[in-house]
Motif scaffolding. Structure first.
Motif, PDB file in Angstrom:
ATOM      1  N   ARG A  91      41.596  48.913  77.150  1.00 55.04           N
ATOM      2  CA  ARG A  91      42.461  49.138  75.618  1.00 55.04           C
ATOM      3  C   ARG A  91      41.805  50.168  74.982  1.00 55.04           C
ATOM      4  NH1 ARG A  91      45.360  44.980  73.674  1.00 55.04           N
ATOM      5  NH2 ARG A  91      46.168  46.935  72.227  1.00 55.04           N
ATOM      6  N   GLY A 150      33.859  29.512  73.990  1.00 65.07           N
ATOM      7  CA  GLY A 150      34.127  30.708  74.690  1.00 65.07           C
ATOM      8  C   GLY A 150      34.569  31.747  73.581  1.00 65.07           C
ATOM      9  N   GLN A 151      35.027  31.487  72.666  1.00 62.08           N
ATOM     10  CA  GLN A 151      35.017  32.481  71.594  1.00 62.08           C
ATOM     11  C   GLN A 151      33.903  33.280  71.141  1.00 62.08           C
ATOM     12  OE1 GLN A 151      36.132  31.495  67.312  1.00 62.08           O
ATOM     13  NE2 GLN A 151      38.337  32.278  67.695  1.00 62.08           N
ATOM     14  N   GLY A 169      40.616  37.108  72.708  1.00 61.07           N
ATOM     15  CA  GLY A 169      41.595  36.794  73.491  1.00 61.07           C
ATOM     16  C   GLY A 169      41.953  37.984  74.704  1.00 61.07           C
ATOM     17  N   GLU A 170      41.593  39.167  74.412  1.00 57.68           N
ATOM     18  CA  GLU A 170      41.827  40.282  75.034  1.00 57.68           C
ATOM     19  C   GLU A 170      41.152  40.092  76.610  1.00 57.68           C
ATOM     20  OE1 GLU A 170      44.054  42.713  74.926  1.00 57.68           O
ATOM     21  OE2 GLU A 170      43.388  43.445  76.950  1.00 57.68           O
ATOM     22  N   PRO A 171      41.806  40.081  77.913  1.00 60.28           N
ATOM     23  CA  PRO A 171      41.117  39.932  79.014  1.00 60.28           C
ATOM     24  C   PRO A 171      40.449  41.268  79.436  1.00 60.28           C
ATOM     25  CG  PRO A 171      43.362  40.013  79.212  1.00 60.28           C
ATOM     26  CD  PRO A 171      43.118  39.888  77.916  1.00 60.28           C
ATOM     27  N   ASN A 172      40.827  42.454  79.075  1.00 57.03           N
ATOM     28  CA  ASN A 172      40.097  43.774  79.358  1.00 57.03           C
ATOM     29  C   ASN A 172      40.099  44.577  78.275  1.00 57.03           C
ATOM     30  OD1 ASN A 172      39.013  45.685  80.644  1.00 57.03           O
ATOM     31  ND2 ASN A 172      40.611  46.102  82.214  1.00 57.03           N
ATOM     32  N   PRO A 173      39.230  44.202  77.200  1.00 55.27           N
ATOM     33  CA  PRO A 173      39.288  45.082  76.170  1.00 55.27           C
ATOM     34  C   PRO A 173      38.758  46.529  76.247  1.00 55.27           C
ATOM     35  CG  PRO A 173      37.111  43.508  76.143  1.00 55.27           C
ATOM     36  CD  PRO A 173      38.202  43.410  77.163  1.00 55.27           C
ATOM     37  N   HIS A 197      30.786  39.196  75.866  1.00 59.85           N
ATOM     38  CA  HIS A 197      31.537  39.406  76.805  1.00 59.85           C
ATOM     39  C   HIS A 197      32.259  40.771  76.473  1.00 59.85           C
ATOM     40  CE1 HIS A 197      35.529  39.725  79.032  1.00 59.85           C
ATOM     41  NE2 HIS A 197      34.745  39.366  80.123  1.00 59.85           N
ATOM     42  N   ALA A 198      32.944  40.730  75.145  1.00 64.48           N
ATOM     43  CA  ALA A 198      33.654  41.974  74.864  1.00 64.48           C
ATOM     44  C   ALA A 198      32.706  43.286  74.891  1.00 64.48           C
ATOM     45  CB  ALA A 198      34.313  41.838  73.374  1.00 64.48           C
ATOM     46  N   ALA A 206      31.930  44.199  78.272  1.00 63.15           N
ATOM     47  CA  ALA A 206      33.011  44.757  79.008  1.00 63.15           C
ATOM     48  C   ALA A 206      33.419  46.041  78.542  1.00 63.15           C
ATOM     49  CB  ALA A 206      34.336  43.865  78.934  1.00 63.15           C
ATOM     50  N   ALA A 264      32.573  35.357  73.728  1.00 62.03           N
ATOM     51  CA  ALA A 264      33.737  36.359  73.945  1.00 62.03           C
ATOM     52  C   ALA A 264      33.509  37.387  73.162  1.00 62.03           C
ATOM     53  CB  ALA A 264      35.080  36.012  74.039  1.00 62.03           C
TER      54      ALA A 264
END
Lengths: 243, 443
Positions: A68, A103-104, A61-65, A111-112, A115, A107
């Motif tokens: 963070r 998507g999950q 759920g985090e758009p920009n891990p 994706h994570a 990123a 992600a």
């Protein structure tokens, strides 16, 4: 000095956190649930006198891990190792997933990690550090099962190949471990053709290799041969294999 | 049900440590906090630690076993006060080793080092001298439980006191124990163990009572006709000097001992073992033993358990009050002479506590009588006669040890059975926390 473990609360991530604490690395542990992280951090501190910071982060759920993680590193010694033993698979990943579930899975598995690597790359280049990714035997060849998961793991493998192509080991070590079956919640109770390996065994090997240049390898090694056989199987044979 | 990420549920073949009960059961293996309450609300479940209870206390055919072994972390430690907070799935061996490295130790430690702290609380185990140190509950300061209906509950001697009390010897019924704060005691450097040979159980009683204050105190006895009670009382005092030499650390006894294909504990094997024990141990003498070796003697008992073979064993454990001790021992002697059961070994321990609920405590001497091949008719006949004798002597059974007990026997043994049961089920009115043990004994 600091090693970052993404997905540290269970399975291989937890084993890596323990092994890194054992070799006295300061740790930033990242996982989705603060309760798991608090318990793990306390345990590593009490048993191994480890210097541990934690970051609760929902990778799905985090758009920009990456941002963070960078923020959480502010109070820590410079980051020299990023380990990404993160992943999720689903039993219903057989072309029946809804758009949210796809998507999950993407992600968390793809994706994570991408990123976070993008965000931390300057820091790790500066410290001549190491990035460690984890693929899966599922990515060897596409099947009718673990569809999105395998696609994500194949994508991750390509990404690590790009990293390795771009950066010489003297500036950044890039290590990619393609794992066979691990004893974890993902394999619990499943009938497997080969006995799963304990995460602690893999974690010891991974940590022992952190200073050893860049590579892409199977673990256990025999899975390299299995993956090769799967890849060279004629299509008409492979198609008939049980999904 | 939409399973959360990481939810792991599988059918597993489980067997009790005494091999009396086996079943294919659903097992959930939570490894993260969010998975602890991931089961559907009305799902029957029971907590499972290392699975080393002699009886089937952590599984049952109609219940999901929640395997708590991933919750094995140390959460807090106060070196000044000797307080440690641990997750329930940590083994007692790991807690003891952590404490010993810092000069602390648990006062009450069961024989199997793989027993989890949650299991020690749920069974309210006893240690090496319950007369001095009581049972496990005496050293628990606080616990956190998960109740399928009420959610997370922090219980201690100050809050949720009734649930705190009921959780000890509650066999998992008052809720899933997640963590516990335990009180350590200062660890000795070693134990100076003295052996006192005894010719019978009357002598054993006198020696046990005479050394009631020792930190380690138990007896091993021959269970054969004509030789009943012959054996040794071992009592250990804290030693200021370390054990001589550097003894190699024995590997922990496995959670399941693979049985030998041939049962060794037939009359000939039992005779040979008792002769060996007699020569090896039943002589006066002293020895300095390391703390870990003294606390976990079962680590050396792998062959003993394997020798019971595939049929397993039964342990009849009864706490006999002092007032009826003579009668019990005399009649047991007659019973063994008449029925000639195959008894592997008898262990004795002194108790000096207050019985509470279904806990194994009181004032008297506990006998653990280990029998080979408990399903064989002559053995069953003996067990039934032993149970009758124990009930006549107002003895108290240890529910966590004895797979041969049935509900009717337990009802007779616990005169306040209904009250004790109601006290447990008050925390589980829907009967969601169930195991083979609770089913068999109608708890």
């Amino acid at each position: 000095m600091t090693a970052i473990v993404i997905g540290a609360s269970s399975g291989l991530g937890r084993a890596l956190a323990s092994e890194l604490a054992r070799v006295r690395k300061p740790l930033l542990l990242v996982a989705s649930d603060a309760r798991d992280l608090a318990a793990l951090a306390a345990d590593l501190h009490l048993r191994l006198d480890a210097n541990v910071a934690t970051l609760a982060l929902d990778l799905a759920g985090e758009p920009n891990p990456g941002a963070r993680v960078i923020e959480a590193l502010r109070e820590m010694p410079a980051a020299t190792a990023l380990l990404l033993p993160v992943g999720v698979s689903r039993d219903d990943d057989d072309f029946s997933l809804g758009v949210g579930a796809i998507g999950q899975v993407l992600a968390i598995n793809l994706h994570a990690p991408l990123a976070i690597v993008h965000a931390l790359l300057p820091v790790l280049l500066q410290s001549h550090g190491v990035i460690v990714g984890f693929g899966s035997i599922a990515g060897a060849r596409g099947r009718g099962r673990n569809v999105v998961y395998a696609a994500a793991k194949r994508g991750l493998e390509t990404f690590f190949e790009s990293l390795r192509q771009r950066h010489a080991p003297r500036e950044l070590r890039v290590q990619f471990w393609k794992l066979g079956f691990l004893r974890s919640n993902l394999t619990f109770g499943k009938t497997l053709p080969v006995a799963p390996v304990d995460p602690e065994v893999v974690a010891r090997k991974v940590v022992a290799q952190l200073d050893r240049g860049s590579f892409d390898r199977h673990e256990p090694r025999k899975w390299g041969l299995i993956a090769r056989i799967i890849r060279v199987l004629p299509w008409f044979v492979f198609r008939r294999m049980k999904a | 049900m939409s399973a959360p990420r990481g939810f792991a549920l599988a059918q597993c073949d489980l067997v009790s440590f005494d091999r009396a009960y086996a079943a294919r059961c659903p097992v959930q293996q939570p490894d993260r906090y969010r998975l602890l309450d991931a089961l559907p609300e009305g799902q029957v479940r029971i907590a499972r630690g290392a699975g080393v209870s002699y009886v089937a206390a952590s599984f049952g055919a109609d219940a999901v076993s929640l395997d708590m072994r991933a919750f094995d972390r140390i959460l807090a430690f106060d070196d000044t006060r000797g307080l440690i907070t641990v997750e329930a799935g940590i083994s007692v061996g790991a807690v003891v080793r952590f404490g010993l490295a810092r000069g602390w130790c648990l006062a009450v430690v069961p024989g199997h080092p793989r027993a989890t702290i949650g299991g020690c609380i749920a069974a309210d185990v006893h240690g090496k001298n319950p007369a001095r140190d009581g049972t496990f509950r005496r050293h628990v300061q606080a616990i956190t439980l998960l109740d399928p209906t009420a959610g997370w509950v922090a219980a201690s001697r100050q809050e949720h006191v009734e649930r705190f009390d009921a959780s000890h010897a509650g066999f998992g019924i008052p809720g899933l124990i997640l963590n516990a704060t335990l009180q350590f005691v200062r660890a000795p450097t070693a134990y100076a163990i003295r052996r006192i040979p005894v010719r019978n159980l009357h002598e054993a009683h006198a020696e046990l009572v005479a050394h009631a204050g020792a930190p380690l105190l138990y007896g091993w006895h021959d269970g054969r006709a004509g030789r009943l009670g012959r054996g040794v009382i071992r009592f250990g005092l804290e030693a200021q000097t370390a054990a001589p030499g550097r003894a190699p650390r024995t590997a922990d006894l496995p959670a399941q001992v693979t049985p030998w294909p041939v049962r060794t504990w037939n009359p000939l094997g039992i005779a040979a073992m008792n002769t060996w024990i007699q020569r090896r141990w039943c002589r006066p003498g002293n020895a300095t033993v390391g703390v870990e070796a003294a606390l976990f003697p079962l680590n050396d008992a792998r062959a003993y358990y394997a020798g019971f073979g595939r049929a397993g064993f039964a342990e009849s454990q009864w706490l006999v009050p002092h007032a009826t001790y003579e009668t019990f021992v005399d009649e047991l002697d007659g019973l063994i002479a008449r029925l000639r059961p195959r008894i592997g070994l008898i262990a004795s321990k002194l108790f000096d506590g207050t019985p509470d609920g279904f806990g194994f405590d009181g004032q008297g001497v506990a006998f653990a009588i280990q029998l080979a091949d408990p399903r064989a008719v002559p053995q069953r006949t003996f067990i039934e006669a032993l149970n009758e004798l124990a009930l006549r002597c107002v003895a108290r059974p240890n529910l966590i040890k004895d797979s041969t007990l049935d509900a009717a026997t337990v009802r007779r043994a616990f005169r306040d059975f209904d009250v004790a049961r109601a006290r447990l089920r008050a925390f589980d009115p829907k009967g969601l926390q169930r195991s083979e043990l609770t089913r068999r004994l109608e708890l």
